[in-house]
Scaffold this motif. Structure first.
Motif, short mmCIF file in Angstrom:
data_model
loop_
_atom_site.label_atom_id
_atom_site.label_comp_id
_atom_site.label_asym_id
_atom_site.label_seq_id
_atom_site.Cartn_x
_atom_site.Cartn_y
_atom_site.Cartn_z
N ALA A 185 9.86 14.91 9.33
CA ALA A 185 9.51 14.45 7.99
C ALA A 185 8.00 14.28 7.91
O ALA A 185 7.33 14.11 8.94
CB ALA A 185 10.21 13.12 7.68
N ASN A 189 2.80 8.80 -0.70
CA ASN A 189 2.96 8.38 -2.09
C ASN A 189 1.72 8.85 -2.84
O ASN A 189 0.64 8.27 -2.71
CB ASN A 189 3.08 6.85 -2.10
CG ASN A 189 3.78 6.35 -3.34
OD1 ASN A 189 3.81 7.05 -4.36
ND2 ASN A 189 4.35 5.18 -3.27
N THR A 248 10.68 15.05 -4.10
CA THR A 248 11.27 14.98 -2.76
C THR A 248 12.08 16.25 -2.53
O THR A 248 12.74 16.73 -3.45
CB THR A 248 12.21 13.76 -2.66
OG1 THR A 248 11.51 12.59 -3.09
CG2 THR A 248 12.72 13.57 -1.23
N ASN A 264 12.57 16.57 5.78
CA ASN A 264 12.47 15.87 4.51
C ASN A 264 10.99 15.68 4.18
O ASN A 264 10.18 15.46 5.09
CB ASN A 264 13.15 14.49 4.65
CG ASN A 264 13.88 14.06 3.39
OD1 ASN A 264 13.73 14.70 2.35
ND2 ASN A 264 14.65 13.00 3.48
N THR A 266 8.30 14.06 0.86
CA THR A 266 8.23 13.44 -0.47
C THR A 266 6.80 13.11 -0.85
O THR A 266 5.95 12.89 0.02
CB THR A 266 9.11 12.17 -0.53
OG1 THR A 266 9.14 11.68 -1.87
CG2 THR A 266 8.60 11.06 0.38
N GLY A 268 6.75 10.65 -3.07
CA GLY A 268 7.11 9.37 -3.70
C GLY A 268 7.03 8.19 -2.76
O GLY A 268 7.18 7.05 -3.19
N ALA A 269 6.81 8.45 -1.48
CA ALA A 269 6.85 7.36 -0.49
C ALA A 269 6.06 7.76 0.74
O ALA A 269 5.90 8.94 1.04
CB ALA A 269 8.30 7.08 -0.09
N SER A 270 5.58 6.75 1.43
CA SER A 270 4.84 7.01 2.67
C SER A 270 5.82 7.41 3.78
O SER A 270 6.80 6.74 4.04
CB SER A 270 4.09 5.74 3.07
OG SER A 270 3.58 5.89 4.36
N GLN A 271 5.54 8.54 4.41
CA GLN A 271 6.41 9.08 5.47
C GLN A 271 5.49 9.52 6.59
O GLN A 271 4.88 10.59 6.51
CB GLN A 271 7.10 10.34 4.95
CG GLN A 271 8.56 10.28 4.66
CD GLN A 271 9.08 11.61 4.12
OE1 GLN A 271 8.35 12.41 3.55
NE2 GLN A 271 10.35 11.87 4.32
N GLU A 272 5.35 8.73 7.61
CA GLU A 272 4.47 9.14 8.71
C GLU A 272 5.05 10.42 9.33
O GLU A 272 6.23 10.47 9.68
CB GLU A 272 4.39 8.06 9.79
CG GLU A 272 3.32 8.42 10.84
CD GLU A 272 3.44 7.61 12.13
OE1 GLU A 272 4.56 7.37 12.60
OE2 GLU A 272 2.38 7.26 12.67
#
Lengths: 359, 359
Positions: A185, A189, A248, A264, A266, A268-272
């Motif tokens: 992933a 954001n 997403t 995955n 996105t 819309g959100a923080s995803q390290e």
């Protein structure tokens, strides 16, 4: 795509190269002289400082639509006025022997055009990822550079990083056994009013921008191409940040070896960013794709000492990338992350979008 | 599914209950008396010790095809010979007032039959996950327990754990904002000759056994049902461990809220269970679904102090589960993880398998 004048020049150079003894050839320049095309964040904060720190490259040209910005960076890098171009005067670079190569740090939709025009002007091209917005554009870029006999590299800095190189070697050496399952992933954001969430410029959403890290990591680490792909995407229709792109997107890829990757991404959100590979003998995870160092964890049976690769800090990753491409030019070697590599990602991305659309 | 005798007994009980003043009703037993059905690992190492440690349950019966094993555990738990049943004498439990409920710790393909027969014998049922091998079997189990007016609970111990309960509350309270992307995985490298990798017993591979944790976590934490599902699976055809089941299966699920989950499970590699939810304000991860404690990490904006829920050690999670079901019976309350909950997972699993087959 070469014009007549280019042919004459190339033909003369080829003739000189074959008619003079090797010892009498002019010395290859010690440094590759780059024009930075587009003075956005990635050029100014990462590529140019990285190149300046390196051994084999220097910034000798700038291309920008903003004269003030160009003047500021010209002063910082000692670029003479005559080596500053706009997008209108871009093609005149062909007459400028102070510029060997360009670094394309433009919005995605401009990658193809400015790569092709640079090649036609006789310049080598280091182009940021994603390579372009369509596989057809990628193919045209490859063809243009091929016809002009210029090198083309795509900015997959991870492929040049010790962490990734070591991870791939460990997988190849069977340290974690047969790889069966991968999870990956990468996302963040996104702020309002970014070109990256506007289809007109970006050609897609987070998949094009940061999801491509997961895709490329799976492909590159396994050294396989995806077989089957399924995907689903979503965008909040009321969120003004998104102009024709997904917010997403999640996808599953199978590989010929039997490995299955679920990914995955996105806006819309923080995803390290992380890529975790599960093999029959252990688990290897690479995490943090940022410019401040890429990390690795390893759990294997039998246990192998976890490597502690050099965690290159910004702008060191761009130093490595810039110097690597310079050496490819100086030594006449094909870059690892070349146009074909960029094209293969774009082909997979086109399949992921098609699967999401169909779903 | 009730026989005539059951109806007469139930009718008499109902009549007594309505004709006597509340204060004159016989006291409800303080403890629910369980027969453990199947003396495999989960019954012997987890459920029975957990129940023994609890407040509201006790082991008063055993069902096994192995007399030696039964005798050994009968001695350990003080179970009289008359309360030991085989699968042939199972239905005679209906005449045994020392047994209120059964715990079904059998291979998946036996869940439906032994749940239905227990209900018909007038016993409440706590059945391990996965509930059964098909949605139709799940429905038959629900119907049988409903007709017999017996409680039915599925062994989703995570739903009773403080970590999961706290995580769901934090998501509900908006601590991590709107959830957009979820990654989840859970798997392990299975030993040879396990019934769990034989379709005849297990009804499927790792998805049925451990992938269900990811599925249930997504559904339960979001409090939503999957909308669209895509999946791909693979099995090494030369590996004798796998009899008609997948080795690895990856799937993507969308939810009505727009959240997209990518999940992976395998019997070919060790995959520490995790569910990571990315929201507009933060990231919440639950990891380690083992019996030795479920953990949580939280990164949110604004930062919220990361909770340190009670990390229940084995067999404490089974104590919680056993006591919870006992209280449901004693207080005449519907269990949270009831038959409908088990059925919904099985409906999603059937869709995941169908998608993988179609892909």
């Amino acid at each position: 795509m070469l014009n007549r004048r280019d042919f004459v020049r190339l033909a003369a150079a080829a003739s000189a190269a074959t008619s003079l003894p090797a010892t009498m050839l002019p010395q290859a320049p010690k440094k590759i002289r780059y024009a930075a095309v587009g003075l956005g964040r990635i050029s100014c904060q990462h590529f140019m400082p990285g190149t300046k720190l390196g051994q084999y490259g220097e910034i000798t040209g700038l291309v920008s639509g903003h004269p003030d910005k160009a003047a500021k960076f010209a002063a910082e890098y000692g670029v003479p006025q005559k080596n500053i171009y706009t997008y209108e005067t871009y093609d005149q670079m062909k007459d400028n022997p102070d510029i060997d190569a360009v670094y394309i740090g433009l919005p995605n939709n401009m990658h193809a055009e400015y790569t092709i025009r640079a090649a036609q002007a006789g310049k080598h091209v280091l182009c940021e990822k994603p390579m372009a917005n369509t596989p057809a554009d990628c193919r045209a870029m490859i063809d243009a550079c091929h016809k002009a006999n210029r090198k083309l590299m795509i900015g997959y800095r991870c492929q040049l990083e010790p962490t990734f190189i070591q991870a791939r070697k460990m997988i190849q050496d069977g340290v974690i056994g047969k790889v069966w399952a991968i999870e990956a992933a990468n996302g963040f954001n996104i702020a309002p009013n970014e070109w990256r969430s506007d289809a007109k410029y970006a050609g897609g959403g987070p998949l094009m921008d940061v999801g491509i890290y997961s895709l490329n990591a799976c492909r590159w680490l396994l050294q396989e191409e995806p077989k089957d792909i399924s995907a689903h995407s979503y965008v909040d229709p009321t969120d003004p940040r998104f102009k024709g792109v997904e917010e997403t997107i999640g996808w599953v890829m199978t590989f010929p070896s039997g490995a299955i990757a679920t990914c995955n991404t996105t806006y819309g959100a923080s995803q390290e960013g992380f890529t975790r590979l599960h093999g029959s003998k252990g688990v290897l995870e690479i995490f943090g794709y940022g410019y401040d160092g890429i990390h690795m964890s390893l759990r294997s049976k039998p246990a192998v000492e976890a490597p502690q690769p050099d965690m290159n800090k910004d702008p060191h990753q761009f130093l490595v990338e810039s110097d690597y491409f310079s050496r490819c030019i100086l030594d006449n070697k094909e870059p690892g992350p070349n146009g074909e590599e960029g094209l293969r990602d774009m082909q997979a991305i086109a399949r992921i979008y098609a699967a999401a659309k169909k779903a």
